[in-house]
Design a protein around this motif. Structure first.
Motif, PDB file in Angstrom:
ATOM      1  N   ALA A   2       7.123  10.889  -0.838  1.00 30.02           N
ATOM      2  CA  ALA A   2       6.223   9.787  -1.139  1.00 30.02           C
ATOM      3  C   ALA A   2       5.210  10.203  -2.202  1.00 30.02           C
ATOM      4  O   ALA A   2       4.957  11.388  -2.415  1.00 30.02           O
ATOM      5  N   THR A  16      11.350   8.097   7.250  1.00 27.74           N
ATOM      6  CA  THR A  16      10.320   7.220   6.679  1.00 27.74           C
ATOM      7  C   THR A  16       8.901   7.673   7.003  1.00 27.74           C
ATOM      8  O   THR A  16       7.942   6.954   6.715  1.00 27.74           O
ATOM      9  N   ILE A  44       5.534   7.535   4.588  1.00 24.82           N
ATOM     10  CA  ILE A  44       5.088   6.274   3.995  1.00 24.82           C
ATOM     11  C   ILE A  44       3.816   5.762   4.674  1.00 24.82           C
ATOM     12  O   ILE A  44       3.653   5.860   5.887  1.00 24.82           O
ATOM     13  N   SER A  92       3.255   5.961  -1.128  1.00 28.78           N
ATOM     14  CA  SER A  92       4.347   5.021  -1.371  1.00 28.78           C
ATOM     15  C   SER A  92       5.682   5.768  -1.389  1.00 28.78           C
ATOM     16  O   SER A  92       5.797   6.828  -2.011  1.00 28.78           O
ATOM     17  N   HIS A  93       6.685   5.190  -0.745  1.00 26.07           N
ATOM     18  CA  HIS A  93       7.989   5.840  -0.635  1.00 26.07           C
ATOM     19  C   HIS A  93       8.667   5.965  -1.998  1.00 26.07           C
ATOM     20  O   HIS A  93       8.699   5.022  -2.789  1.00 26.07           O
TER      21      HIS A  93
END
Length: 224
Positions: free
Chosen positions: A65, A80, A83, A94-95
């Motif tokens: 990220a 994830t 993120i 932000s990914h």
């Protein structure tokens, strides 16, 4: 077999740049060189070309990220988990990518470290067993993939013939690797119907071998 196989591993490049009284680090998938735009090339290593090359329980995810306030990067050992807002520092991420290696990888050991510095918070990545230097705290380690790695899975598919030469008769065939891209092939043009993942080699006595062959069927009424 078309003679071309889809790649199993792909390079990822480490670079660094001076920032906040130290260095920030970047990981760029898909290239072996990344000394650009103020970043200094550090080195590269191989990761899986696709997470589908191994079974889910064998995957080691690395979530990447970006903090746009300073363009620092974050690396987490999850799909994830890099993120959003970082709770202890309030920084927002932000990914960019999620890449994968395997628990069975035999390449060089690499590590990720974390530096807590308010709006200068950042993560490092390098070829080492521990990332605990320069004010960074070690977060996790992983092994890179090797170029000669062989996947236990095979990427295959069902293709359907779209050519008019079959006089309205739909013909499907099993294909693997780059043939699954579709397009011209034996007996006309083919489109992808369904993706399949099979074993690339026998792993137990209950496994069954599938032999692929190709041929062209003659139109109805044509001489044999």
């Amino acid at each position: 077999d078309s003679g071309r196989r889809l790649p199993l591993v792909t390079p990822s490049c480490i670079s660094k740049s001076a920032w906040g009284g130290g260095n920030k680090f970047r990981l760029t998938p898909g290239t072996s060189w990344c000394g650009d735009s103020g970043w200094t090339h550090v080195g590269s290593f191989n990761l899986l070309w696709s997470m589908t090359n191994v079974k889910p329980e064998k995957r080691v995810p690395i979530c990447i990220a970006l903090n746009k306030n300073g363009y620092a990067y974050r690396f987490e050992n999850s799909v994830t988990g890099c993120i959003g807002k970082h709770k202890s520092t309030g920084t927002v991420w932000s990914h960019v990518h999620t890449v994968y290696t395997s628990v069975d990888a035999r390449g060089d050991m690499h590590c990720v470290g974390y530096y807590k510095g308010g709006d200068k918070t950042r993560w490092m990545i390098q070829k080492a067993s521990k990332c605990n230097t320069g004010g960074f705290e070690h977060s996790f380690s992983f092994r890179a993939m090797t170029k000669d790695w062989s996947s236990p899975l095979a990427t295959c598919c069902l293709l359907q013939n779209t050519s008019s030469t079959n006089a309205g008769t739909w013909v499907q065939r099993l294909a693997c690797d780059s043939e699954c891209e579709g397009g011209p092939g034996p007996g006309g043009s083919w489109k992808l119907v369904r993706k399949l993942v099979l074993l690339s080699r026998k792993q137990s006595e209950s496994d069954h071998r599938i032999c692929l062959a190709s041929g062209v069927s003659a139109p109805k009424g044509a001489p044999a």
